[in-house]
Write a protein that holds these residues in place. Structure first.
Motif, mmCIF file in Angstrom:
data_model
loop_
_atom_site.group_PDB
_atom_site.id
_atom_site.type_symbol
_atom_site.label_atom_id
_atom_site.label_comp_id
_atom_site.label_asym_id
_atom_site.label_seq_id
_atom_site.Cartn_x
_atom_site.Cartn_y
_atom_site.Cartn_z
ATOM 1 N N TYR A 81 2.658 2.039 6.581
ATOM 2 C CA TYR A 81 2.653 0.831 6.248
ATOM 3 C C TYR A 81 3.877 0.562 5.096
ATOM 4 C CZ TYR A 81 -1.494 -0.917 8.329
ATOM 5 O OH TYR A 81 -2.515 -1.302 9.240
ATOM 6 N N ALA A 82 4.155 1.426 4.289
ATOM 7 C CA ALA A 82 5.039 1.316 2.940
ATOM 8 C C ALA A 82 6.353 1.459 3.821
ATOM 9 C CB ALA A 82 4.908 2.069 1.993
ATOM 10 N N THR A 90 7.080 1.094 6.933
ATOM 11 C CA THR A 90 7.670 -0.186 7.826
ATOM 12 C C THR A 90 7.751 -1.293 7.225
ATOM 13 O OG1 THR A 90 5.353 -0.173 8.541
ATOM 14 C CG2 THR A 90 6.709 1.297 9.772
ATOM 15 N N GLY A 91 7.642 -1.347 5.765
ATOM 16 C CA GLY A 91 7.508 -2.835 5.342
ATOM 17 C C GLY A 91 6.535 -3.650 5.607
ATOM 18 N N ASN A 92 5.324 -3.134 5.799
ATOM 19 C CA ASN A 92 4.076 -3.814 6.140
ATOM 20 C C ASN A 92 2.897 -3.717 5.291
ATOM 21 O OD1 ASN A 92 2.602 -5.587 7.992
ATOM 22 N ND2 ASN A 92 1.846 -3.619 9.060
ATOM 23 N N SER A 130 9.832 4.405 -3.947
ATOM 24 C CA SER A 130 10.322 3.593 -2.939
ATOM 25 C C SER A 130 10.223 2.173 -3.268
ATOM 26 C CB SER A 130 9.562 4.075 -1.576
ATOM 27 O OG SER A 130 8.199 3.475 -1.933
ATOM 28 N N ASN A 147 7.912 0.163 -3.417
ATOM 29 C CA ASN A 147 6.945 -0.678 -2.683
ATOM 30 C C ASN A 147 5.638 -1.349 -3.663
ATOM 31 O OD1 ASN A 147 7.516 -0.770 0.171
ATOM 32 N ND2 ASN A 147 7.906 1.691 -0.270
ATOM 33 N N SER A 171 1.191 -4.982 -3.546
ATOM 34 C CA SER A 171 2.574 -4.895 -2.860
ATOM 35 C C SER A 171 3.900 -5.732 -3.757
ATOM 36 C CB SER A 171 2.395 -5.305 -1.311
ATOM 37 O OG SER A 171 4.148 -5.271 -0.815
ATOM 38 N N ASN A 217 6.201 -6.473 -2.522
ATOM 39 C CA ASN A 217 7.043 -7.617 -1.473
ATOM 40 C C ASN A 217 5.699 -8.737 -1.222
ATOM 41 O OD1 ASN A 217 9.202 -6.302 -1.138
ATOM 42 N ND2 ASN A 217 8.031 -4.795 0.221
#
Length: 434
Positions: free
Chosen positions: A93-94, A96-98, A116, A118, A330, A332
């Motif tokens: 998930y990390a 793929t930015g999800n 990273s 994240n 996260s 993000n």
């Protein structure tokens, strides 16, 4: 007149639409000012990645969600069940930015996601939400990572190595509960003379062998094997050579059953549970099984030390420990403060559920609610000791230096076989650390 009426109706509609638009903007402003909590009936949805695979893990999550609904009714959690794959799905998930907004993370994931970028650093929220003040003082190692920053809100506390003993066997044989090495040697002789195994241990597994060495190392240096792992101390330091010699002396005196390094848990536990061994070394998770087998005959003692002074000094320095981990956020997530607030709340409720409904005081945070499942007597004692614990070390599986971990596992097991010297033990560890 028709044209005038149409014009007036048009103006009314314009003002009405403007008022509605102003009302919506007001709600958005309120959301921003409250850290993203939605106003009115609108709900903010957050994805959560957590365990939910059996009745035990479901109980923790369901309790936290029910409590969250009372405290933050405008927050809705979308659960994604955590895969039992050593964190591989989370790492995907990390990549793929999800990443979910909130996720259960251990030390491995924290270390990877830090690099990273994240994972959200939570230092300001730990202070802002008062989470730090709610921590057990002895469990701060589960909150702060090696870089002195916070990346997850912990709920599971440190786990401990306990030296269990059969009170009845000690009383029947007139043996004093040992506080020093000499008293322990006396106890060994007394029990051997009565045909009782002094101590049982499942040394076919290597981590209990490391734990036994660590127990005696903490009597000289409270940081035990964790100081060797971090490089703060060397195996050739006096504390660690003396600890190795203590273990060897006790083994040669007959502390353990014959073939101890071939005993698995079931075999070693049976000796203790059936009253054939006076003592047993295991983690605090053994409390329930030993209580079921022995009832009020079983207790745990503080580790014996070289002398009375060091016994008193390090009585509450425990072998065992834990690592940073818990509910992370996260980097993000759209509303970082809200996600952090919810993550901290969930962690507190997980600890609350474990303490009050699972009958376990092994939690990272303080709990001020009444228990619904009563603690076993040893757990009552442990719950009283935990706030006073002065230090913890590490379990073999929590060591960060892979070469040292392998070396101390092999060397500790060899030490319990009796055909190995303290000098060999120290030399093998020194070689691994080079």
């Amino acid at each position: 007149m028709k044209k005038a009426l149409i014009g007036m109706l048009s103006l009314i509609m314009v003002f009405t639409l403007a008022a509605c638009g102003g009302s919506n903007n007001g709600n958005n402003t309120d959301n921003a000012n409250t850290g993203g909590e939605a106003a009115g009936d609108k709900k903010t949805k957050l994805r959560v990645y957590a365990q939910y695979s059996d009745e035990d893990t479901k109980g923790y999550y369901d309790y936290a969600v029910a409590e969250l609904a009372k405290e933050m009714p405008n927050v809705e959690l979308e659960l994604e069940i955590q895969a039992q794959d050593d964190g591989q799905k989370l790492k995907s998930y990390a990549a793929t930015g999800n990443l979910p907004d909130i996720f259960n993370a251990g030390l491995d994931q924290i270390n990877v996601f830090k690099k990273s970028n994240n994972i959200l650093q939570l230092d300001e929220y730990v202070e802002k939400f008062g989470f730090k003040d709610k921590m057990q003082p002895s469990a701060m190692n589960t909150l702060y990572a090696d870089d002195d920053h916070v990346y997850a809100f912990p709920y599971a506390g440190n786990e401990f190595i306990l030296l269990y003993y059969n009170k009845e066997l000690f009383e029947q044989n007139g043996v004093k509960v040992p506080t020093t090495k000499e008293e322990l040697l006396t106890a060994i002789d007394a029990f051997k003379g009565k045909g009782v195994t002094p101590m049982s241990i499942f040394a076919k597994e290597k981590w209990p062998c490391v734990a036994l060495y660590d127990v005696f190392a903490t009597r000289y240096n409270a940081k035990g094997i964790s100081a060797l792992d971090s490089g703060e101390a060397k195996p050739s330091d006096e504390a660690y050579t003396k600890a190795a010699q203590d273990v060897l002396d006790l083994v040669k005196a007959g502390l353990l059953p014959k073939g101890a390094t071939n005993l698995n848990y079931d075999q070693a536990a049976a000796l203790f549970h059936e009253g054939k061994a006076a003592m047993f070394l295991n983690g605090q998770w053994e409390v329930e099984a030993s209580t079921k087998a022995l009832g009020d005959k079983v207790g745990y003692m503080y580790y014996p030390a070289p002398d009375a002074a060091s016994y008193e000094k390090n009585k509450l320095a425990f072998s065992g420990g834990g690592n940073p981990g818990g509910f992370a956020v996260s980097a993000n997530t759209p509303d970082k403060e809200l996600a952090a607030k919810v993550a901290s709340f969930i962690a507190l409720k997980y600890a609350e559920f474990k303490y009050t409904q699972k009958g376990s005081p092994i939690v990272a945070t303080k709990v001020d609610k009444e228990v619904t499942k009563q603690f076993d007597p040893m757990m009552v004692t442990l719950s009283q000791d935990i706030p006073k614990i002065t230090s913890t070390t590490a379990f073999a599986w929590g060591l960060s230096n892979a070469k040292f971990k392998a070396a101390i596992e092999d060397a500790s097991q060899a030490l319990l076989s009796g055909g190995y010297t303290a000098d060999q033990f120290v030399g093998d560890l020194e070689s691994a650390l080079k």
